[in-house]
Write a protein that holds these residues in place. Structure first.
Motif, PDB file in Angstrom:
ATOM      1  N   PHE A 176      -3.819  16.376  -4.603  1.00 28.92           N
ATOM      2  CA  PHE A 176      -3.439  14.987  -4.874  1.00 28.92           C
ATOM      3  C   PHE A 176      -4.584  14.021  -4.564  1.00 28.92           C
ATOM      4  CE2 PHE A 176      -1.465  10.921  -3.608  1.00 28.92           C
ATOM      5  CZ  PHE A 176      -0.847  10.610  -4.807  1.00 28.92           C
ATOM      6  N   PHE A 192       3.409   6.929  -6.643  1.00 29.42           N
ATOM      7  CA  PHE A 192       2.578   7.944  -7.297  1.00 29.42           C
ATOM      8  C   PHE A 192       3.020   9.345  -6.906  1.00 29.42           C
ATOM      9  CE2 PHE A 192      -0.337   5.083  -9.204  1.00 29.42           C
ATOM     10  CZ  PHE A 192      -1.020   5.838 -10.122  1.00 29.42           C
ATOM     11  N   ALA A 230       2.693   1.805  -3.332  1.00 31.08           N
ATOM     12  CA  ALA A 230       1.851   2.406  -4.379  1.00 31.08           C
ATOM     13  C   ALA A 230       1.663   3.900  -4.135  1.00 31.08           C
ATOM     14  CB  ALA A 230       0.491   1.697  -4.421  1.00 31.08           C
ATOM     15  N   ILE A 231       1.404   4.263  -2.879  1.00 34.02           N
ATOM     16  CA  ILE A 231       1.244   5.691  -2.551  1.00 34.02           C
ATOM     17  C   ILE A 231       2.540   6.436  -2.858  1.00 34.02           C
ATOM     18  CG2 ILE A 231       0.907   7.328  -0.654  1.00 34.02           C
ATOM     19  CD1 ILE A 231      -0.936   5.187   0.661  1.00 34.02           C
ATOM     20  N   VAL A 281      -5.142   4.934  -5.052  1.00 37.20           N
ATOM     21  CA  VAL A 281      -4.155   5.466  -4.109  1.00 37.20           C
ATOM     22  C   VAL A 281      -4.794   6.543  -3.225  1.00 37.20           C
ATOM     23  CG1 VAL A 281      -2.074   6.894  -3.987  1.00 37.20           C
ATOM     24  CG2 VAL A 281      -2.107   4.893  -5.455  1.00 37.20           C
ATOM     25  N   ILE A 309       0.854  -1.200   0.000  1.00 31.19           N
ATOM     26  CA  ILE A 309       0.000   0.000   0.000  1.00 31.19           C
ATOM     27  C   ILE A 309       0.886   1.244   0.000  1.00 31.19           C
ATOM     28  CG2 ILE A 309      -1.741   1.288   1.300  1.00 31.19           C
ATOM     29  CD1 ILE A 309      -2.624  -1.423   2.493  1.00 31.19           C
ATOM     30  N   PHE A 310       1.892   1.244   0.873  1.00 34.44           N
ATOM     31  CA  PHE A 310       2.736   2.426   0.974  1.00 34.44           C
ATOM     32  C   PHE A 310       3.650   2.566  -0.248  1.00 34.44           C
ATOM     33  CE2 PHE A 310       1.336   1.755   5.294  1.00 34.44           C
ATOM     34  CZ  PHE A 310       0.937   3.036   5.620  1.00 34.44           C
TER      35      PHE A 310
END
Lengths: 242, 128
Positions: B80, A139, A135-136, B13, A132-133
């Protein structure tokens, strides 16, 4: 008059197929093994791409094409980065306390959560939630990089645009595998990622190395001044204690 | 459709950030689990000081506090996360997504650098 010489045999085929002139964005030329995983097989494609990125990053990045596929490059980045993170967490678990005692006076370093102050439960949780982190983070970093690339005019003629920036960020995650090296792996990973990102931007955006370097260093200078000082402090403390 | 995958990923995200925000609040508790090393050494906040605190203020649904104390990070987070949710929704509904530009006009470059410097000066002045 002598007999005419027989024609020389053709040179043996090279395993490396040079990319077409112009580099990234063209639909012609060789592709990354990862993008041909249907033919090569998942694991084989992963290993071959990792090898190519390590041994010939310029060639590897020149094979990136604009095909509107974001998921699989991110999957590659996640796979290699996750392996690196597992090693990082293990070393942190094993050597975190030793690092802290080596750095004696800098007690506040523990608050960064990078060394010491960890246990088996937090290690396991960190490994589980890492995707999860990742992917964040990928981006956000790709967004910041693309803004910096636009600021220095490095993507004005880019054939791949933001897609190229995101893919370079993802494939540069191969540098996280340096975390297999205990303690100092993270430093190697950071430097390797900077180098790979510069090479990647140069190739996929068809820009100069100077602009790519500027685009990569701007966020480091603006966003991570504190991080740079932090790492320099660590290096200094290690130097003093040895 | 152009870059539908990108819209869905960005939306995912952004959604993850929104869903994780209560956990972040619980993790942070009374304060941040780390210090800005630049500020510790120099006494001056770094250009991005307040980014995490802005996110935590937004997670506490206190955008006014976030904007007053950490204006640029707050706007960046809103763009964002908000942009991601909007892009994800449009991609999910198969609506067209705006293209990400490759060029910035000169005035925009000057404005971006100016805003970052102004925010840093504001952080130093207010002792963020």
């Amino acid at each position: 008059m002598s007999e005419p010489m027989p024609p020389a045999p053709p040179p043996p085929p090279s395993p490396y197929t040079p990319p077409p002139p112009g580099g990234g964005g063209s639909s012609e030329g060789p592709r990354l093994p990862w993008e041909e995983r249907d033919q090569l097989g998942f694991l084989n494609a992963l290993i071959e791409t990792a090898k190519l990125l390590v041994t010939s990053p310029s060639d590897a990045f020149s094979r990136i094409r604009k095909d509107e596929d974001y998921i699989w490059p991110l999957a590659f980045g996640l796979a290699v980065s996750w392996v690196g993170n597992i090693f990082y967490q293990i070393w942190n678990l094993l050597f975190g306390a030793a690092m802290m005692s080596m750095m004696g006076g800098m007690a506040d370093l523990e608050q960064f959560g990078m060394m010491g102050g960890t246990n088996l439960v937090t290690t396991i949780i960190s490994i589980i939630v890492y995707p999860i982190f990742y992917a964040i983070g990928i981006f956000i970093s790709a967004g910041i990089y693309h803004l910096c690339l636009m600021l220095v005019g490095a993507v004005a003629e880019s054939p791949t645009g933001f897609e190229g920036t995101l893919k370079v960020s993802a494939y540069s995650s191969i540098a996280d595998l340096a975390n297999v090296v205990p303690i100092f792996g993270i430093f190697i990973a950071i430097i390797a990622k900077i180098v790979l990102t510069v090479i990647g931007f140069t190739q996929v955006h068809k820009t100069t190395t100077g602009k790519a370097v500027a685009a990569v260093l701007i966020p480091l200078a603006v966003c991570c001044i504190c991080l740079i000082i932090f790492f320099v402090s660590i290096a200094g403390m290690i130097g003093m204690s040895s | 459709m152009r870059d539908r995958q990108l819209g869905l990923l960005w939306g995912g995200v952004a959604l993850a950030l929104v869903l994780l925000s209560p956990l972040a609040l619980r993790f942070a508790g009374g304060g941040l689990p780390w210090k800005c090393h630049f500020k510790s050494l120099t006494g001056v906040p770094c250009p991005t000081c307040g980014t995490t605190r802005a996110a935590l203020s937004l997670a506490e649904l206190d955008p006014v506090h976030a904007l007053v104390h950490y204006p640029l990070p707050t706007v960046a987070w809103i763009l964002f996360v908000g942009g991601g949710l909007a892009a994800g929704f449009r991609a999910w509904r198969r609506l067209p997504l705006p293209e990400i530009p490759n060029r910035l006009p000169f005035w925009a470059k000057v404005a971006i650098v100016g805003v970052i410097l102004a925010n840093w000066a504001y952080s130093i002045a207010t002792g963020v």
